[in-house]
Motif scaffolding. Structure first.
Motif, PDB file in Angstrom:
ATOM      1  N   GLN A  53      -0.475   0.878  -9.692  1.00 27.28           N
ATOM      2  CA  GLN A  53      -1.284  -0.338 -10.240  1.00 27.28           C
ATOM      3  C   GLN A  53      -0.990  -0.997 -10.693  1.00 27.28           C
ATOM      4  OE1 GLN A  53      -4.318   2.565 -10.560  1.00 27.28           O
ATOM      5  NE2 GLN A  53      -4.755   2.620  -8.415  1.00 27.28           N
ATOM      6  N   VAL A 107      -0.256   8.922  -2.302  1.00 20.92           N
ATOM      7  CA  VAL A 107       1.042   9.136  -2.903  1.00 20.92           C
ATOM      8  C   VAL A 107       0.629  11.043  -2.334  1.00 20.92           C
ATOM      9  CG1 VAL A 107       0.925  10.150  -5.339  1.00 20.92           C
ATOM     10  CG2 VAL A 107       1.459   7.692  -4.624  1.00 20.92           C
ATOM     11  N   GLU A 151      -4.657   8.086  -1.946  1.00 21.76           N
ATOM     12  CA  GLU A 151      -3.972   9.905  -2.483  1.00 21.76           C
ATOM     13  C   GLU A 151      -4.335  10.537  -1.693  1.00 21.76           C
ATOM     14  OE1 GLU A 151      -4.887  10.462  -6.886  1.00 21.76           O
ATOM     15  OE2 GLU A 151      -4.872   8.283  -7.388  1.00 21.76           O
ATOM     16  N   LYS A 204       0.963  -1.222  -0.093  1.00 24.63           N
ATOM     17  CA  LYS A 204       0.231  -0.146  -0.060  1.00 24.63           C
ATOM     18  C   LYS A 204       0.282   1.621  -0.037  1.00 24.63           C
ATOM     19  CE  LYS A 204      -4.245   0.246   1.750  1.00 24.63           C
ATOM     20  NZ  LYS A 204      -5.312   0.753   3.173  1.00 24.63           N
ATOM     21  N   THR A 250      -1.226  -1.728  -3.886  1.00 26.93           N
ATOM     22  CA  THR A 250      -3.068  -0.683  -3.855  1.00 26.93           C
ATOM     23  C   THR A 250      -2.092   0.721  -3.579  1.00 26.93           C
ATOM     24  OG1 THR A 250      -3.714  -2.575  -2.689  1.00 26.93           O
ATOM     25  CG2 THR A 250      -4.946  -0.054  -2.190  1.00 26.93           C
ATOM     26  N   VAL A 251      -3.806   1.562  -4.162  1.00 21.81           N
ATOM     27  CA  VAL A 251      -2.872   2.963  -4.194  1.00 21.81           C
ATOM     28  C   VAL A 251      -3.594   4.041  -3.091  1.00 21.81           C
ATOM     29  CG1 VAL A 251      -1.828   5.493  -4.922  1.00 21.81           C
ATOM     30  CG2 VAL A 251      -0.949   3.331  -6.219  1.00 21.81           C
ATOM     31  N   ARG A 299      -0.289  12.950  -9.525  1.00 13.96           N
ATOM     32  CA  ARG A 299      -0.580  11.784  -9.041  1.00 13.96           C
ATOM     33  C   ARG A 299      -1.539  10.905  -9.686  1.00 13.96           C
ATOM     34  NH1 ARG A 299      -3.302  16.119  -6.243  1.00 13.96           N
ATOM     35  NH2 ARG A 299      -5.872  15.265  -7.094  1.00 13.96           N
ATOM     36  N   LYS A 300      -2.255  11.180 -10.672  1.00 12.76           N
ATOM     37  CA  LYS A 300      -2.815  10.066 -11.640  1.00 12.76           C
ATOM     38  C   LYS A 300      -1.434   9.672 -12.079  1.00 12.76           C
ATOM     39  CE  LYS A 300      -6.882  10.864 -10.158  1.00 12.76           C
ATOM     40  NZ  LYS A 300      -7.407  10.106  -9.055  1.00 12.76           N
ATOM     41  N   SER A 357       0.032   6.945  -9.631  1.00 11.56           N
ATOM     42  CA  SER A 357      -0.427   6.192  -9.237  1.00 11.56           C
ATOM     43  C   SER A 357      -1.200   4.996 -10.213  1.00 11.56           C
ATOM     44  CB  SER A 357      -2.266   6.842  -8.820  1.00 11.56           C
ATOM     45  OG  SER A 357      -1.881   7.500  -7.405  1.00 11.56           O
TER      46      SER A 357
END
Length: 119
Positions: A21, A5, A29, A2, A26-27, A13-14, A17
């Motif tokens: 992923q 971010v 934010e 886990k 597991t992310v 961030r995206k 992530s």
């Protein structure tokens, strides 16, 4: 694993992530250090935190200091594209305050995964 971010830039961030992923992590934010610390309280199983250094409300440097005090086992990746000074200066400070590794923005997905794998 886990991973938290923390970055005020939604696109960054995206990107992070999505890369994590794809590798089955597991992310969760957060958009600043303040909300990131709240998420850590709710998610004691976070093992890695990736944090930007220049953000509103609570910057990454402050966040690193608090995480080191309250969650010493969490691995920290500090990221920065700079601000009023070069990103390298911020990253040196983050390293001195407890970041396990640092990445200068922009970085590739491969560089990110290499940093995570080496923690």
């Amino acid at each position: 694993m886990k991973i938290l971010v923390i970055d005020d830039d939604a696109a960054v961030r995206k990107f992070i992530s999505m890369i994590l992923q794809r590798k089955k992590h597991t992310v969760i934010e957060a958009d600043n250090g303040k909300s990131g610390l709240l998420l850590l309280q709710e998610n004691p199983d976070v093992s890695v935190m990736i944090t930007d250094l220049i953000m509103p409300e609570k910057e990454g440097i402050e966040t690193i200091i608090e995480v080191r005090q309250h969650y010493p086992s969490i691995k920290i990746v500090a990221i920065s594209g700079g601000g009023k000074v070069s990103p390298e200066n911020y990253l040196v400070i983050a390293d001195a305050l407890g970041a396990n590794t640092t990445l200068k923005k922009p970085f590739s997905g491969q560089e990110l995964m290499h940093a995570i794998e080496n923690l």
